[in-house]
Structures are given as C-alpha cells and as structure tokens.
Design an enzyme around this catalytic site. Structure first.
Site, short mmCIF file in Angstrom:
data_model
loop_
_atom_site.label_atom_id
_atom_site.label_comp_id
_atom_site.label_asym_id
_atom_site.label_seq_id
_atom_site.Cartn_x
_atom_site.Cartn_y
_atom_site.Cartn_z
N ARG A 194 0.80 -1.23 0.00
CA ARG A 194 0.00 0.00 0.00
C ARG A 194 0.83 1.28 0.00
O ARG A 194 1.92 1.30 0.55
CB ARG A 194 -0.91 0.00 1.24
CG ARG A 194 -1.93 -1.10 1.15
CD ARG A 194 -2.70 -1.35 2.42
NE ARG A 194 -3.73 -2.34 2.16
CZ ARG A 194 -3.52 -3.67 2.21
NH1 ARG A 194 -2.34 -4.15 2.54
NH2 ARG A 194 -4.50 -4.52 1.92
N HIS A 229 -0.88 -2.58 -4.60
CA HIS A 229 -0.33 -3.52 -5.58
C HIS A 229 -0.22 -2.98 -7.00
O HIS A 229 -0.52 -3.69 -7.97
CB HIS A 229 -1.17 -4.80 -5.58
CG HIS A 229 -1.00 -5.66 -4.35
ND1 HIS A 229 0.09 -5.60 -3.53
CD2 HIS A 229 -1.81 -6.62 -3.80
CE1 HIS A 229 -0.05 -6.47 -2.53
NE2 HIS A 229 -1.20 -7.11 -2.67
N HIS A 250 3.30 -13.10 -5.64
CA HIS A 250 2.14 -13.23 -4.76
C HIS A 250 1.56 -14.65 -4.79
O HIS A 250 0.35 -14.83 -4.92
CB HIS A 250 1.09 -12.20 -5.16
CG HIS A 250 0.22 -11.74 -4.04
ND1 HIS A 250 -0.72 -12.57 -3.46
CD2 HIS A 250 0.15 -10.57 -3.37
CE1 HIS A 250 -1.33 -11.89 -2.50
NE2 HIS A 250 -0.82 -10.68 -2.42
N ASP A 279 -1.97 -10.44 8.25
CA ASP A 279 -1.73 -9.66 7.02
C ASP A 279 -0.81 -8.52 7.44
O ASP A 279 -1.24 -7.39 7.60
CB ASP A 279 -3.07 -9.14 6.47
CG ASP A 279 -2.89 -8.49 5.10
OD1 ASP A 279 -1.80 -8.62 4.53
OD2 ASP A 279 -3.86 -7.88 4.61
N GLU A 299 5.39 -12.87 0.95
CA GLU A 299 5.79 -11.90 -0.07
C GLU A 299 7.01 -11.12 0.41
O GLU A 299 6.90 -10.26 1.29
CB GLU A 299 4.65 -10.92 -0.32
CG GLU A 299 3.32 -11.56 -0.62
CD GLU A 299 2.15 -10.64 -0.29
OE1 GLU A 299 2.20 -9.45 -0.65
OE2 GLU A 299 1.19 -11.09 0.34
#
Ligand code: BGC
Length: 348
Positions: free
Chosen positions: A81, A106, A180, A249, A313
């Site tokens: 972000r 992204h 990803h 996350d 990631e």
C-alpha cells in the site's frame, strides 16, 4: 531438466497466453503463465498420490482475470500500500490510482499481475527457466517513469524456485516488486493451512492504522501474535490484538537485512513432512493468510476459502515512499533495481 512451452488459453479480448512447464530430475514440476508471470502450479512428488500441487491456482485464465487475490502473480510496480495513493519526488507530487479506498494497492489497475508479458524460455546446466519482460509506461496508474521490468523465474536440481528481479527507469520512481503465490504444503485443495508451522527471522514488525498504512514505527514482536521467532502453528494465535481476528496480514522487519541473500522464513506441514524455505535479499516479508479469500468452485474445481493458502511476499515495507525511516524504494534513472528471492521445497 526439461522445459517446454504450449498454448494455454485466450484472454477475454482474445489474446494468446502461453504456459511453460519446467521440470527437474527429482520429480518437481512448475507451470508458469505469460499472463501476470503467474506461477500456476508447483507439483512435488508424493508417495501416495504420485504428486501434489502446493500452490493455489486456477485451470482457466478467465478465473485469473476475474479474481482479485493476485493468485500466483507478479505484483508491482509497487507491491503493497501507498497512503492516499500519493508521494512526492523532487518536490513534484504524484497521485496514483486509489484502488483500495483512498489508498493505492499492488500497483493499481494496470499493474504487473494482469498483463501479458514477453516470455523467453531457456535451459542450461544449472537451471530451466523463463525470462519475463514487460514495460510499464510513464504515467500509467499515475507513476512517473517508463519502467522496464525483467523477472527470471527458474527451477534447479535443488528444488529451488528462484526469482531474479531487475528493473530500470527513465525518470525517478518508486519500485517494489514481489511474487504473490499462496502456498499450501498439504495440497492446493486440502483446505485451511492453519496447521502449518511458520518461522520468520524477524524481531520487529511495522504496526499500521486501520487502513493498513504503517505508523512509521518498528515494534517488537515479543508478547504479540506476530512472534514467529520459534516455529509456531499458524492457527495458534490470531492477530486479534492487532485488529484482525481472522488471521495475519502484516509486514515483518527481517533481521540483519543488508541486501545479502539470507534464509528468512520456513513453512512446514508436519503431517506430509513437506517444508518450504524462503531466502531473500529484501528487508521485509508480508505474510498474508488469505483470511478473506472466497473463490467459488466451478465444475470439479472446489474453490478456495479463507486460509486456503499463505502468501509469503518478500518486499520493501508498505508506504515506504512516505516513510523517511524505512529503507528507500526510490529508483533513479542512473541505478539498476535488482533483488532475488528463492523458495526451496523439501519433501524427501
Ligand atoms: C495484502 C492483502 C491483500 C492481498 C490480496 C496482500 O499482499 O497484504 O491485504 O488483501 O494481498 O489482494
């Protein structure tokens, strides 16, 4: 080792997409698509069933085109972000696409994940692989600079799936590329991966606000659900104290990140005894346990629900362009962007 190319499918606009099938002499095979530089399958030998696919993916291109979970895809030009979709370089402010509320996620609407790449396959004594190249135009999704991107994805005899990223720009810009893929070592349709164990070599993480934008602080993982310094079952703690009762996350600040390639994470499934080792030159790891995934099944495709896979990631930290204390993501025309990440599978 072997590699071949075949026709895979057509996009909604009728454009041809190819598939590359890579295999080594130890029974591992990997499928790559020229759409999104997607890793659509990683099959490992399995005593009972012959082989098992350990990454999420679809059969049909249409599903990749319609799904917004970035399954198996290349993400950029800026993965993760950027607050308000805005940053300033040399006193010029740039407004990017705001594709997640007011923020940018992204790479926006025309990122690396949903385009057809030029793809050249190769083989040599060490590896079989595909060199994917593409160009992100100046101004696309609001970014400055034409960015030439090359990602080499290869497989070798050590069961390593290697990503070698490089990029070059003609104007100063911000770049943060990542893969990803969602892993499920029990098999892509086996359900939740809450029983997988995860180790992450990180003493700190970057806390965020409700929109998942970092506050700028590095906070210790000690006494938080984010402490994976000794292997821990993914489902043991959830991230409720950090605001997400469903799963993880988050971005971890990797220890001793100095640009050298280092082992930084290990994912393991005790039942099947399969393991995945992640090494990278990057300073951060975003681990996303797919808590919001809901992909309906079609035909004999059973679909993917929450926690069907875990994305590991390797990348720079979220919102770095607006965070002076984070390692920089600024790429100047005089520089070359380069980083490496290796996913090594252990099943023997
Ligand atoms: C992000 C998640 C997002 C997911 C899929 C991950 O990299 O951290 O917040 O939902 O990608 O879009």
């Amino acid at each position: 080792m072997k590699i071949f190319k075949e026709f895979y499918d057509q996009t909604a606009e009728g454009l041809r997409v190819d598939r590359f099938v890579l295999s080594n002499d130890r029974g591992v095979s990997v499928e790559l698509l020229s759409y999104g530089a997607i890793v659509s399958s990683v099959k490992l030998p399995d005593r009972e069933s012959g082989h098992v696919d350990v990454v999420l993916g679809f059969d049909k291109l249409k599903d990749y085109e319609e799904n917004d979970s970035y399954i198996g895809a290349m993400v950029g030009r800026y993965a993760n972000r950027i607050a308000g979709g805005r940053f300033t370089i040399d006193k010029t402010e740039y407004q990017l696409t705001q594709n997640e509320d007011v923020n940018h996620l992204h790479g926006g609407n025309f990122g690396l994940n949903n385009r057809i790449w030029d793809a050249l396959h190769y083989e040599n004594d060490e590896e079989v692989g595909v060199a994917f190249t593409t160009e992100l135009e100046d101004g696309l999704d609001g970014y400055p600079g034409t960015l030439q991107v090359c990602v080499k994805i290869s497989l070798n005899q050590n069961n390593q799936l290697c990503f070698d990223y490089s990029a070059q720009t003609d104007r100063s810009t911000h770049v943060n590329l990542t893969h990803h893929g969602y892993f499920n070592l029990a098999g892509r349709f086996s359900g939740s991966c809450e029983n997988h164990y995860l180790w992450i070599d990180a003493d700190f993480y970057t806390p965020t606000d409700a929109g998942q934008i970092p506050t700028g602080e590095f906070r210790t993982v000690e006494n938080t659900p984010l402490d994976f310094r000794t292997p821990k079952r993914l489902g043991q703690d959830n991230a409720a104290p950090l605001g997400d009762p469903e799963g993880f996350d988050n971005n971890w600040v990797l220890n001793k990140a100095d640009g050298e390639l280092k082992l930084i994470a290990e994912l393991s499934d005790h039942e099947s005894e399969r393991r995945l080792y992640v090494s990278t030159t990057q300073p951060g790891l975003q681990c996303y346990t797919a808590q919001y995934m809901a992909v309906e099944g079609k035909g004999d495709f059973p679909g993917y629900g929450p926690r069907a896979g875990v994305a590991l990631e390797s990348q720079h930290f979220p919102d770095t362009p607006n965070q002076p204390n984070f390692p920089s993501t600024l790429l100047l025309p005089s520089e070359a962007y380069h980083h490496t990440t290796i996913y090594q599978f252990d099943f023997e």
